[in-house]
Write a protein that holds these residues in place. Structure first.
Motif, PDB file in Angstrom:
ATOM      1  N   ARG A  27      -2.967 -42.741  14.886  1.00 59.76           N
ATOM      2  CA  ARG A  27      -3.093 -43.901  14.279  1.00 59.76           C
ATOM      3  C   ARG A  27      -3.324 -44.003  12.882  1.00 59.76           C
ATOM      4  O   ARG A  27      -3.461 -44.513  11.838  1.00 59.76           O
ATOM      5  N   VAL A  28      -3.843 -42.510  12.539  1.00 57.99           N
ATOM      6  CA  VAL A  28      -3.998 -42.128  11.014  1.00 57.99           C
ATOM      7  C   VAL A  28      -2.634 -42.148  10.362  1.00 57.99           C
ATOM      8  O   VAL A  28      -2.425 -42.387   9.280  1.00 57.99           O
ATOM      9  N   GLY A  29      -1.770 -41.724  11.150  1.00 54.70           N
ATOM     10  CA  GLY A  29      -0.482 -41.251  10.591  1.00 54.70           C
ATOM     11  C   GLY A  29      -0.118 -39.832   9.943  1.00 54.70           C
ATOM     12  O   GLY A  29       0.444 -39.396   9.202  1.00 54.70           O
ATOM     13  N   THR A  30      -0.725 -38.967  10.873  1.00 55.66           N
ATOM     14  CA  THR A  30      -0.559 -37.634  10.669  1.00 55.66           C
ATOM     15  C   THR A  30      -0.524 -36.717  11.966  1.00 55.66           C
ATOM     16  O   THR A  30      -0.324 -37.254  12.853  1.00 55.66           O
ATOM     17  N   SER A  31      -0.658 -35.358  11.657  1.00 51.20           N
ATOM     18  CA  SER A  31      -0.542 -34.812  12.874  1.00 51.20           C
ATOM     19  C   SER A  31      -2.114 -34.194  13.418  1.00 51.20           C
ATOM     20  O   SER A  31      -2.904 -34.107  12.439  1.00 51.20           O
ATOM     21  N   ALA A  32      -2.405 -33.799  14.731  1.00 50.33           N
ATOM     22  CA  ALA A  32      -3.441 -33.337  14.969  1.00 50.33           C
ATOM     23  C   ALA A  32      -3.760 -31.726  14.383  1.00 50.33           C
ATOM     24  O   ALA A  32      -4.902 -31.670  13.683  1.00 50.33           O
ATOM     25  N   GLY A  33      -2.600 -31.149  14.163  1.00 51.18           N
ATOM     26  CA  GLY A  33      -2.580 -29.916  13.260  1.00 51.18           C
ATOM     27  C   GLY A  33      -3.351 -30.079  11.689  1.00 51.18           C
ATOM     28  O   GLY A  33      -4.178 -29.383  11.467  1.00 51.18           O
ATOM     29  N   TYR A  34      -2.899 -31.147  11.300  1.00 50.75           N
ATOM     30  CA  TYR A  34      -3.392 -31.520   9.805  1.00 50.75           C
ATOM     31  C   TYR A  34      -4.688 -31.964   9.877  1.00 50.75           C
ATOM     32  O   TYR A  34      -5.461 -31.278   9.055  1.00 50.75           O
ATOM     33  N   LEU A  35      -5.215 -32.552  10.904  1.00 47.04           N
ATOM     34  CA  LEU A  35      -6.528 -33.029  11.022  1.00 47.04           C
ATOM     35  C   LEU A  35      -7.583 -31.667  11.143  1.00 47.04           C
ATOM     36  O   LEU A  35      -8.514 -31.393  10.649  1.00 47.04           O
ATOM     37  N   ARG A  36      -6.919 -30.798  11.900  1.00 45.89           N
ATOM     38  CA  ARG A  36      -7.932 -29.618  12.267  1.00 45.89           C
ATOM     39  C   ARG A  36      -7.977 -28.477  11.130  1.00 45.89           C
ATOM     40  O   ARG A  36      -9.006 -28.316  10.757  1.00 45.89           O
ATOM     41  N   VAL A  37      -6.950 -28.629  10.397  1.00 38.46           N
ATOM     42  CA  VAL A  37      -6.512 -27.465   9.100  1.00 38.46           C
ATOM     43  C   VAL A  37      -7.356 -28.258   7.990  1.00 38.46           C
ATOM     44  O   VAL A  37      -7.990 -27.532   7.498  1.00 38.46           O
ATOM     45  N   HIS A  38      -7.039 -29.196   7.666  1.00 35.01           N
ATOM     46  CA  HIS A  38      -7.416 -29.846   6.509  1.00 35.01           C
ATOM     47  C   HIS A  38      -8.444 -30.854   6.561  1.00 35.01           C
ATOM     48  O   HIS A  38      -9.196 -30.858   5.392  1.00 35.01           O
ATOM     49  N   VAL A  39      -8.561 -31.793   7.324  1.00 38.02           N
ATOM     50  CA  VAL A  39      -9.576 -32.730   7.179  1.00 38.02           C
ATOM     51  C   VAL A  39     -10.979 -32.298   7.932  1.00 38.02           C
ATOM     52  O   VAL A  39     -12.046 -32.367   7.364  1.00 38.02           O
ATOM     53  N   LEU A  40     -11.036 -31.587   9.039  1.00 38.29           N
ATOM     54  CA  LEU A  40     -12.167 -31.054   9.834  1.00 38.29           C
ATOM     55  C   LEU A  40     -12.943 -30.371   8.894  1.00 38.29           C
ATOM     56  O   LEU A  40     -14.086 -30.419   8.919  1.00 38.29           O
ATOM     57  N   LYS A  41     -12.470 -29.512   7.926  1.00 37.06           N
ATOM     58  CA  LYS A  41     -13.270 -28.480   6.799  1.00 37.06           C
ATOM     59  C   LYS A  41     -13.130 -29.288   5.666  1.00 37.06           C
ATOM     60  O   LYS A  41     -13.873 -28.632   4.654  1.00 37.06           O
ATOM     61  N   ALA A  42     -12.613 -30.355   5.502  1.00 39.84           N
ATOM     62  CA  ALA A  42     -12.493 -31.125   4.060  1.00 39.84           C
ATOM     63  C   ALA A  42     -11.937 -30.013   3.065  1.00 39.84           C
ATOM     64  O   ALA A  42     -12.463 -29.918   1.973  1.00 39.84           O
ATOM     65  N   ARG A  43     -10.715 -29.274   3.393  1.00 39.92           N
ATOM     66  CA  ARG A  43     -10.514 -28.189   2.353  1.00 39.92           C
ATOM     67  C   ARG A  43      -9.654 -28.802   1.333  1.00 39.92           C
ATOM     68  O   ARG A  43      -9.317 -28.053   0.112  1.00 39.92           O
ATOM     69  N   LYS A  44      -9.006 -29.934   1.629  1.00 41.18           N
ATOM     70  CA  LYS A  44      -8.255 -30.523   0.713  1.00 41.18           C
ATOM     71  C   LYS A  44      -8.839 -31.914   0.426  1.00 41.18           C
ATOM     72  O   LYS A  44      -8.980 -32.737   1.224  1.00 41.18           O
ATOM     73  N   ALA A  45      -8.466 -32.321  -1.056  1.00 42.82           N
ATOM     74  CA  ALA A  45      -9.019 -33.612  -1.451  1.00 42.82           C
ATOM     75  C   ALA A  45      -8.165 -34.750  -0.767  1.00 42.82           C
ATOM     76  O   ALA A  45      -7.040 -34.466  -0.697  1.00 42.82           O
ATOM     77  N   ALA A  46      -8.663 -35.750  -0.613  1.00 41.17           N
ATOM     78  CA  ALA A  46      -7.997 -36.853   0.151  1.00 41.17           C
ATOM     79  C   ALA A  46      -8.074 -38.049  -0.641  1.00 41.17           C
ATOM     80  O   ALA A  46      -9.158 -38.318  -1.348  1.00 41.17           O
ATOM     81  N   SER A  47      -7.124 -38.969  -0.794  1.00 41.53           N
ATOM     82  CA  SER A  47      -7.111 -40.198  -1.438  1.00 41.53           C
ATOM     83  C   SER A  47      -7.982 -41.337  -0.814  1.00 41.53           C
ATOM     84  O   SER A  47      -8.181 -40.993   0.398  1.00 41.53           O
ATOM     85  N   LEU A  48      -8.406 -42.230  -1.575  1.00 42.47           N
ATOM     86  CA  LEU A  48      -9.399 -43.157  -1.055  1.00 42.47           C
ATOM     87  C   LEU A  48      -8.529 -43.939  -0.102  1.00 42.47           C
ATOM     88  O   LEU A  48      -9.196 -44.343   1.085  1.00 42.47           O
ATOM     89  N   ARG A  49      -7.124 -44.148  -0.088  1.00 48.49           N
ATOM     90  CA  ARG A  49      -6.382 -44.896   0.733  1.00 48.49           C
ATOM     91  C   ARG A  49      -6.238 -43.987   2.245  1.00 48.49           C
ATOM     92  O   ARG A  49      -6.554 -44.751   3.264  1.00 48.49           O
ATOM     93  N   TYR A  50      -6.246 -42.765   2.151  1.00 46.50           N
ATOM     94  CA  TYR A  50      -6.308 -41.813   3.228  1.00 46.50           C
ATOM     95  C   TYR A  50      -7.602 -41.806   4.033  1.00 46.50           C
ATOM     96  O   TYR A  50      -7.826 -41.844   5.219  1.00 46.50           O
TER      97      TYR A  50
END
Length: 83
Positions: A27-50
């Motif tokens: 639904r987000v348009g990404t992979s579960a792996g990306y969510l686990r690695v980058h989003v869960l720990k907020a290691r990477k900045a995200a755009s407001l759109r994302y």
């Protein structure tokens, strides 16, 4: 609910069919792996759109302000009125 708690709740590998995190990632348009690695720990900045996509794809479980706070925006910053 915080974005972190929501993602942890969805990531249930014991499901025999599709992992709910995979469905959310679609639904987000990404992979579960990306969510686990980058989003869960907020290691990477995200755009407001994302960040909007993350909130919308949660289907009401996580609000945009909660996503913003996950990425380090404080409650005080959210409550500031535009000058």
């Amino acid at each position: 609910m915080t974005l972190y708690d929501y993602l942890r709740e969805l990531d249930r590998p014991e499901y025999s069919s599709e992992n709910p995190l995979e469905a959310y990632a679609d639904r987000v348009g990404t992979s579960a792996g990306y969510l686990r690695v980058h989003v869960l720990k907020a290691r990477k900045a995200a755009s407001l759109r994302y960040m909007r996509k993350l909130a919308e794809a949660s289907e009401g479980n996580v609000s945009l302000p909660e996503v913003l706070m996950h990425y380090g925006v404080t409650a005080e910053e959210l409550n500031k009125k535009a000058a």
